[in-house]
Design a protein around this motif. Structure first.
Motif, PDB file in Angstrom:
ATOM      1  N   MET A  11      70.688 135.433  38.960  1.00 53.81           N
ATOM      2  CA  MET A  11      69.574 135.840  39.795  1.00 53.81           C
ATOM      3  C   MET A  11      68.940 134.628  40.482  1.00 53.81           C
ATOM      4  SD  MET A  11      70.202 138.905  39.099  1.00 53.81           S
ATOM      5  CE  MET A  11      69.104 139.454  40.371  1.00 53.81           C
ATOM      6  N   GLY A  15      64.756 136.877  37.655  1.00 47.21           N
ATOM      7  CA  GLY A  15      65.383 137.423  36.455  1.00 47.21           C
ATOM      8  C   GLY A  15      64.456 138.276  35.606  1.00 47.21           C
ATOM      9  N   VAL A  55      64.485 132.662  33.675  1.00 46.36           N
ATOM     10  CA  VAL A  55      65.363 133.183  32.632  1.00 46.36           C
ATOM     11  C   VAL A  55      66.534 132.225  32.461  1.00 46.36           C
ATOM     12  CG1 VAL A  55      66.856 135.091  31.926  1.00 46.36           C
ATOM     13  CG2 VAL A  55      64.728 135.575  33.159  1.00 46.36           C
ATOM     14  N   LEU A  69      72.430 138.054  31.918  1.00 49.00           N
ATOM     15  CA  LEU A  69      71.881 137.530  33.164  1.00 49.00           C
ATOM     16  C   LEU A  69      71.081 136.274  32.931  1.00 49.00           C
ATOM     17  CD1 LEU A  69      68.557 138.254  33.948  1.00 49.00           C
ATOM     18  CD2 LEU A  69      69.498 140.472  33.436  1.00 49.00           C
ATOM     19  N   SER A  70      70.930 135.521  33.996  1.00 48.34           N
ATOM     20  CA  SER A  70      70.071 134.338  33.998  1.00 48.34           C
ATOM     21  C   SER A  70      69.671 134.052  35.434  1.00 48.34           C
ATOM     22  CB  SER A  70      70.791 133.122  33.403  1.00 48.34           C
ATOM     23  OG  SER A  70      71.913 132.777  34.169  1.00 48.34           O
ATOM     24  N   ASP A  71      68.655 133.226  35.585  1.00 48.05           N
ATOM     25  CA  ASP A  71      68.296 132.724  36.910  1.00 48.05           C
ATOM     26  C   ASP A  71      69.173 131.507  37.191  1.00 48.05           C
ATOM     27  OD1 ASP A  71      66.145 134.362  37.947  1.00 48.05           O
ATOM     28  OD2 ASP A  71      64.939 133.616  36.287  1.00 48.05           O
TER      29      ASP A  71
END
Length: 142
Positions: A11, A15, A55, A69-71
């Motif tokens: 992301m 996130g 995140v 997920l992560s940023d």
């Protein structure tokens, strides 16, 4: 040996918003969450103060599936179309190495070499010759 494939979303700083949206829209359950600042606080790559609340890594259970997920990390470009990768999780470092090397054969591109990381004893990112990006990692031993 255990092998699991999961979608992984990268992301662009939103996130936390994505997690909240999926909790409501998809009845997602947060299995794990860590901010970028907490995840990398002892890293050789210091995280800027303004990025510490992003995140770093999250996993959500949606039905019988896991979504990770992560940023994007500061300095890593975020491109629409490249934000979905496939995460391959194994419980053995040698299996991760074998998969990583096989995916880079015949024109694949190493994005991040297979190495020790805060989330895994063996982690790397490779795009295969067809343009599909994979994150390969070994599960941490509990």
């Amino acid at each position: 040996m255990s092998l699991q494939l999961s979608p992984y979303l990268m992301m662009n700083g939103n996130g936390k918003e994505v997690i909240e949206f999926y909790k409501k829209a998809l009845d997602a359950e947060i299995l794990y969450y860590q901010s970028l600042g907490n995840m990398c606080e002892n890293s050789d790559y210091p995280i800027p103060e303004e990025a510490k609340e992003l995140v770093g890594y999250a996993s959500l259970k949606i039905g019988n599936s896991i979504l990770m997920l992560s940023d994007s990390h500061p300095g890593q470009p975020h491109q629409i179309g490249n934000q979905v990768t496939i995460c391959i999780t194994a419980d053995d470092n040698e299996k991760c190495k074998q998969i990583f090397e096989a995916l880079q054969d015949n024109g694949g591109q190493v994005i991040m070499p297979l190495q020790k990381a805060p989330i895994s004893p063996s982690y790397g990112i490779v795009t295969d010759r067809f343009g599909v990006t994979f994150q390969i990692y070994t599960k941490m031993q509990q």
